[in-house]
Design an enzyme around this catalytic site. Structure first.
Site, short mmCIF file in Angstrom:
data_model
loop_
_atom_site.label_atom_id
_atom_site.label_comp_id
_atom_site.label_asym_id
_atom_site.label_seq_id
_atom_site.Cartn_x
_atom_site.Cartn_y
_atom_site.Cartn_z
N ASP A 56 0.79 -1.09 0.12
CA ASP A 56 0.00 -0.09 -0.02
C ASP A 56 0.85 1.30 -0.21
O ASP A 56 1.87 1.26 0.80
CB ASP A 56 -1.06 -0.06 1.20
CG ASP A 56 -1.83 1.01 1.07
OD1 ASP A 56 -2.44 1.57 0.13
OD2 ASP A 56 -2.24 1.51 2.44
N MET A 57 0.82 2.10 -1.00
CA MET A 57 1.51 3.08 -1.02
C MET A 57 1.07 4.14 0.25
O MET A 57 0.00 4.25 0.67
CB MET A 57 1.10 4.12 -2.28
CG MET A 57 1.17 3.23 -3.60
SD MET A 57 2.80 2.30 -3.69
CE MET A 57 4.17 3.83 -3.96
N TYR A 87 -1.49 10.38 -2.88
CA TYR A 87 -1.55 11.64 -3.46
C TYR A 87 -0.67 12.52 -3.24
O TYR A 87 -0.07 13.37 -3.92
CB TYR A 87 -2.98 12.11 -3.58
CG TYR A 87 -4.09 11.41 -4.19
CD1 TYR A 87 -3.89 10.06 -4.77
CD2 TYR A 87 -5.52 11.99 -4.51
CE1 TYR A 87 -5.07 9.39 -5.19
CE2 TYR A 87 -6.30 11.28 -5.04
CZ TYR A 87 -6.34 9.95 -5.52
OH TYR A 87 -7.11 9.36 -6.13
N ASP A 135 -3.70 2.66 -5.50
CA ASP A 135 -2.45 2.68 -4.74
C ASP A 135 -2.10 1.35 -4.05
O ASP A 135 -1.40 1.39 -3.13
CB ASP A 135 -2.44 3.87 -3.66
CG ASP A 135 -3.00 3.66 -2.55
OD1 ASP A 135 -4.03 2.91 -2.26
OD2 ASP A 135 -2.68 4.29 -1.51
N GLU A 136 -2.72 0.29 -4.36
CA GLU A 136 -2.50 -0.89 -3.66
C GLU A 136 -2.67 -2.19 -4.46
O GLU A 136 -3.58 -2.12 -5.25
CB GLU A 136 -3.46 -1.05 -2.15
CG GLU A 136 -4.84 -1.18 -2.57
CD GLU A 136 -5.72 -1.22 -1.47
OE1 GLU A 136 -5.42 -1.93 -0.46
OE2 GLU A 136 -6.76 -0.48 -1.50
N1 DCP Z 1 -8.55 9.04 -1.36
C1 DCP Z 1 -9.40 10.04 -1.80
N2 DCP Z 1 -10.53 10.40 -1.25
C2 DCP Z 1 -10.73 9.58 -0.03
C3 DCP Z 1 -9.85 8.85 0.38
C4 DCP Z 1 -8.62 8.50 -0.44
O1 DCP Z 1 -9.45 10.64 -2.93
N3 DCP Z 1 -11.90 9.89 0.69
C5 DCP Z 1 -7.21 8.99 -2.37
C6 DCP Z 1 -6.06 9.66 -1.87
C7 DCP Z 1 -5.12 8.83 -1.12
C8 DCP Z 1 -5.51 7.63 -1.95
O2 DCP Z 1 -6.83 7.71 -2.46
O3 DCP Z 1 -3.78 9.33 -1.30
C9 DCP Z 1 -5.32 6.32 -1.45
O4 DCP Z 1 -6.12 6.40 -0.21
P1 DCP Z 1 -5.55 5.66 1.12
O5 DCP Z 1 -6.56 5.07 1.73
O6 DCP Z 1 -4.67 4.28 0.82
O7 DCP Z 1 -4.76 6.67 1.89
P2 DCP Z 1 -3.37 7.30 1.74
O8 DCP Z 1 -2.41 6.45 0.83
O9 DCP Z 1 -3.38 8.75 1.54
O10 DCP Z 1 -2.55 7.21 3.18
P3 DCP Z 1 -2.16 6.08 3.93
O11 DCP Z 1 -0.41 6.14 4.08
O12 DCP Z 1 -2.79 6.05 5.27
O13 DCP Z 1 -2.27 4.66 2.94
#
Ligand code: DCP
Length: 712
Positions: free
Chosen positions: A18-19, A23, A120-121
């Site tokens: 998982d990245m 974003y 991203d996963e």
């Molecule tokens: N995203 C979005 N709207 C949301 C949730 C997420 O557009 N309500 C987008 C932005 C995130 C991406 O999806 O960067 C991936 O979501 P993740 O839940 O994997 O969260 P992140 O990658 O941002 O953070 P983490 O390091 O906690 O996984």
């Protein structure tokens, strides 16, 4: 409903990668000066500073959360940098994130079967690679173990205070009495650490990973130690992990099923399920779900990693909450045109890069009818065969919308004349293209595949260079070998035909110019060309898994890095040589950044001051409340009050579990978000069934609530 699958083998090595704050990382790569600084990506709607959709870990340390808006984030972290999501067609443009995700996937997929689970996963099945490593270089024989491997977290491995955790991990990896399964997991830790370092070197992105014997456990573990770390789940630690795991944190238990387990069975954690027999769980939730629950309570999950790297469908959507609801056909057509343009671009890109074509166009919408509180849930989804070409997709989408609107309004459509009506409002619109198949092998060229057919429709008015845009993928002449193609009969009856609508009642209004555009729809045979897809009550674009390896590097030309970027990556790559830890990369990066800042001493103070205001230049161009010009405060109030009127359930409710406001998620975003978020979003949209009718003849209240799905 979850479906139980037999555990195929407990000797599998599955990773979930998982990245980290994805974003944000993509934006930081575009603007390297933001790296290491508190940063967040905000939606295109700038109301109250815009909804945060991704938050850097530096910002999280200040207490910034994804559920906040930009203004609130600045209150808790004044120096935060807010970057607006790219915008195209009046909505979030996720292309740069999709492309960045594809870069990562192309690296991760080199070591085993790879399933792209969201933007991203990914899941990886590393069993073969781990078995090979175990034969060639077993962990106990390894002298030099890379730092990144030693930094792994091993669940259940006790690290006493004052003891070097890395040394304990080294001992765990090299111990002679390890089970075969644990040795395989140790090999998995080596493989994943190397993959993650490769991702960092090639893309500048960090990621976290879980390594376990099945997908469910790997997924649970990947989020346990973020950012830029990995967690191994030995079989012996599974019981302890599930014992304390809150029900709602488990994949597929975030929604109603999880709620029922909590309220009806009193289960707080997944481990609490252990007290129920399989029969009891089946009695309550049906055979499959009961069996699945019994298994997950024991950490058993036989789900395979599917080899899918490309999306199964494409979608483009936008929400129009509260006062932004679309109340004229002209405004619906305007937004449909925007959405279809984006969809068409993505279809074209898929065709060019992956040689795939889509067969079905579907329109989903949410709408309300004045005076009917439940009406938000009833707008029917409509599908028809997909014709390539922006104009055709736009025409067909409008046609589908009008057919659906007629059904929604019960054929009693008032005269709108393009002016605001008082009867209905559309609060979300999305179009999707599905049934995507590769162009069959043996087809020498795309032109040949499409048979070079030029549609007779007047919509074919693009320059010849764009001929593929407009070609109909179902030409009988060019499709002899294409089993998945739209039949000739359908083409004959397709909206591009000249048959005009006969039933004037069905037309929105004779004088309405839009009416003419929609005339063709009723010539469609109801059962073949215009259909409500199965399960159309649930109008969200479904979670779209990814499929099949692209023939080539999936990166589109536009994502080709500049020479400068290549040079920079090379330098970073060189810096990584002999450097086995991802954290070291950060240290190096921050050092190089700070030395840069020192060189620019005169600006340093200014930079700091500017960043404390936290406004990138893009902020200047923000419009208020999603392109509607009105004071932000009022706008919010109106959204809320309108929402009340339309009876949207819990519109402003905060979702604690996933830390975001569900009502702020855009359709265009949802289909590529992590499955948990999609699941919750879809549950939110779904009609609320009434559980537990006491005098139901169907049996227990729970079984009534979760009737077994007969279709399985
Ligand atoms: N995203 C979005 N709207 C949301 C949730 C997420 O557009 N309500 C987008 C932005 C995130 C991406 O999806 O960067 C991936 O979501 P993740 O839940 O994997 O969260 P992140 O990658 O941002 O953070 P983490 O390091 O906690 O996984």
């Amino acid at each position: 409903m979850p479906v139980a699958k037999r555990e195929t083998s407990d000797g599998r090595v599955i990773a979930h990668v998982d990245m980290d704050c994805f974003y944000v990382q993509v934006e930081q790569r575009k603007q390297p000066n933001l790296r290491g600084l508190p940063t967040a990506v905000i939606q295109y709607n700038s109301f109250k500073g815009g909804a945060l959709i991704a938050v850097s870990y530096e910002a999280r340390n200040f207490g910034v959360k994804r559920s906040m808006r930009g203004d609130e984030a600045k209150d808790v972290c004044p120096q935060i940098h807010l970057v607006q999501v790219p915008v195209a067609h009046g909505k979030a443009d996720l292309n740069s994130y999709r492309n960045a995700g594809s870069e990562v996937v192309s690296i991760l997929s080199k070591k085993g079967r790879c399933e792209r689970a969201s933007i991203d996963e990914v899941y990886l099945d590393l069993t073969d690679a781990a078995e090979t490593m175990l034969l060639e270089m077993p962990p106990e024989a390894r002298e030099d173990i890379e730092e990144e491997v030693l930094k792994s977290h091993v669940l259940g491995l006790e690290i006493k205070e004052g003891i070097d955790a890395k040394e304990e991990v080294r001992k765990w990896i090299r111990r002679g009495d390890a089970t075969y399964q644990d040795k395989l997991l140790a090999c998995g830790a080596f493989i994943v650490a190397n993959l993650r370092m490769q991702v960092l070197k090639d893309t500048e992105f960090t990621c976290s990973a879980g390594i376990a014997h099945n997908k469910m456990l790997a997924k649970l573990a990947s989020g346990m130690n973020k950012p830029a770390q990995q967690t191994v789940v030995p079989q012996s630690s599974v019981g302890g992990l599930l014992e304390s795991l809150p029900i709602k944190k488990m994949k597929q238990l975030g929604g109603k099923l999880g709620s029922s387990l909590q309220s009806d069975l009193g289960c707080k954690t997944v481990g609490d399920l252990l007290q129920f027999s399989e029969e009891k769980l089946q009695q309550c939730y049906g055979i499959n779900t009961g069996n699945w629950l019994w298994n997950i309570a024991r950490g058993i999950n036989g789900e395979e990693v599917e080899g899918r790297l490309l999306p199964k469908s494409h979608g483009s959507g936008k929400t129009f909450p509260g006062p932004q609801a679309l109340k004229t056909l002209a405004s619906v057509q305007h937004w449909l045109n925007e959405l279809c343009e984006e969809l068409s671009e993505r279809l074209q890109s898929d065709l060019n890069l992956n040689k795939r074509i889509a067969h079905t166009l579907t329109l989903h919408a949410r709408a309300y009818k004045k005076g009917e509180s439940d009406s938000l849930r009833k707008f029917p989804s409509k599908s028809c065969p997909l014709r390539y070409g922006t104009t055709k997709i736009q025409e067909d989408a409008l046609t589908l919308f009008q057919a659906a609107l007629r059904e929604f309004l019960g054929f009693c459509i008032s005269k709108t004349h393009g002016n605001e009506n008082n009867n209905w409002g559309v609060t979300s619109l999305s179009v999707s293209a599905s049934k995507i198949v590769p162009i069959p092998s043996g087809t020498h060229s795309i032109v040949k595949y499409f048979g070079g057919q030029v549609p007779s429709s007047s919509s074919f008015n693009q320059p010849l260079g764009n001929a593929f845009d407009e070609a109909v993928p179902s030409s009988p002449s060019g499709s002899e070998n294409c089993s998945g193609l739209i039949s000739y009969e359908l083409q004959q009856n397709y909206p591009g035909g000249d048959t005009e609508i006969k039933n004037s009642e069905a037309c929105l209004h004779e004088q309405d110019p839009l009416c003419n555009l929609s005339r063709k729809v009723d010539s469609l045979p109801k059962e073949s060309s215009l259909e409500s897809p199965a399960g159309s009550e649930d109008r969200t674009t479904k979670s779209e898994p990814y499929r099949e390896l692209p023939a080539k590097d999936p990166r589109p030309l536009s994502s080709t890095p500049s020479l400068k970027a290549v040079e920079k990556k090379k330098t970073m790559g060189n810096n990584l040589k002999g450097n086995c830890s991802i954290m070291d990369f950060f240290n190096n990066y921050q050092n190089s950044q700070s030395s840069l800042e020192h060189k620019n001493v005169t600006n340093a103070h200014d930079v700091k001051t500017a960043s404390s205001f936290g406004l990138p230049s893009t902020m200047d161009s923000y419009s208020t409340c999603n392109q509607i010009e009105q004071p932000a405060e009022r706008c919010r109030e109106e959204i809320d009050s309108n929402v009340g009127e339309c009876s949207v359930p819990n519109m402003s409710q905060r979702r604690q579990a996933w830390d975001y406001n569900i009502d702020e998620i855009d359709h265009s975003v949802i289909e590529e978000l992590p499955p948990e978020i999609q699941q919750e979003f879809q549950a939110w949209l779904r009609p609320h069934k009434r559980p537990n009718v006491p005098n139901s003849k169907r049996g227990s209240s729970i079984t009534h609530y979760f009737l077994p799905d007969k279709s399985r």
